[in-house]
Design a protein around this motif. Structure first.
Motif, PDB file in Angstrom:
ATOM      1  N   GLN A  38      -2.620   3.363  -2.880  1.00 25.73           N
ATOM      2  CA  GLN A  38      -2.944   2.052  -3.447  1.00 25.73           C
ATOM      3  C   GLN A  38      -1.900   1.677  -4.493  1.00 25.73           C
ATOM      4  O   GLN A  38      -1.362   0.568  -4.479  1.00 25.73           O
ATOM      5  N   SER A  89      -7.544  -4.297  -6.448  1.00 27.38           N
ATOM      6  CA  SER A  89      -8.110  -3.277  -5.562  1.00 27.38           C
ATOM      7  C   SER A  89      -7.807  -1.860  -6.043  1.00 27.38           C
ATOM      8  O   SER A  89      -8.498  -0.923  -5.650  1.00 27.38           O
ATOM      9  N   LEU A 108     -11.481   2.337  -2.633  1.00 25.74           N
ATOM     10  CA  LEU A 108     -11.272   1.921  -1.246  1.00 25.74           C
ATOM     11  C   LEU A 108     -11.333   3.083  -0.264  1.00 25.74           C
ATOM     12  O   LEU A 108     -11.590   2.871   0.916  1.00 25.74           O
ATOM     13  N   ILE A 117     -11.763 -10.305  -7.966  1.00 23.10           N
ATOM     14  CA  ILE A 117     -11.385 -10.606  -6.584  1.00 23.10           C
ATOM     15  C   ILE A 117     -12.184 -11.791  -6.051  1.00 23.10           C
ATOM     16  O   ILE A 117     -11.626 -12.695  -5.405  1.00 23.10           O
TER      17      ILE A 117
END
Length: 169
Positions: free
Chosen positions: A18, A50, A55, A88
């Protein structure tokens, strides 16, 4: 960069990739500024936020490896509540809202925006080139107004605090 993006997409060592994907993306944006547009900035912001989210928790190689290593492993399916999720959601909602506001020039009001976009050879796809001469003006105007209406509706659905589960779908 390609290797980093592939590892990130597959979800292998997700947290590491990431951060590396964010560095690669910012590096690419810095090297090809002539091709940069607003979507690149939105993508950078999305990738930044993110990095604060887990994730790799589901649908990744990391989750598969953890499940194989531990027979009692249970996927965590609880919703994530954090500032990053709020950022987001706000980013997507405001993006659609300002895109709709931005279309309120002469081209948006008279419905000619789609016509002009389809005739910009720099960005028109092969499909746009093939059909742009065959579409009636009324159809192009309807497409322009539908695009504006869709952006307002999407902004409202994304930003609504009511029935969020259904609105976000």
């Amino acid at each position: 960069c390609l290797g980093v993006f592939v590892c990130f997409t597959l979800g292998w060592r997700t947290r590491l990739f990431q951060v590396l994907a964010l560095i690669c993306l910012i590096s690419l944006h810095g090297r090809v500024t002539m091709l940069e547009n607003g979507g690149d900035i939105a993508l950078s912001n999305l990738l930044f936020w993110s990095t604060f989210l887990p994730l790799g928790r589901r649908f990744s190689l990391d989750a598969k490896i953890a499940a194989e290593a531990n027979p009692n492993f249970v996927h965590d399916t609880r919703p994530i509540t954090s500032l990053a999720v709020l950022a987001i959601i706000l980013q997507f909602g405001v993006l659609y809202l300002f895109n709709a506001f931005n279309k309120y020039g002469v081209e948006g009001l008279d419905g000619s925006a789609v016509h002009y976009v389809m005739h910009q050879d720099r960005i028109a796809t092969a499909l746009a080139v093939a059909v742009r001469e065959h579409l009636p003006i009324a159809g192009l105007q309807a497409m322009t107004w539908m695009a504006i209406a869709t952006e307002y509706i999407l902004a409202a659905l994304i930003l609504t605090p009511f029935l969020r589960r259904y609105a976000h779908r």
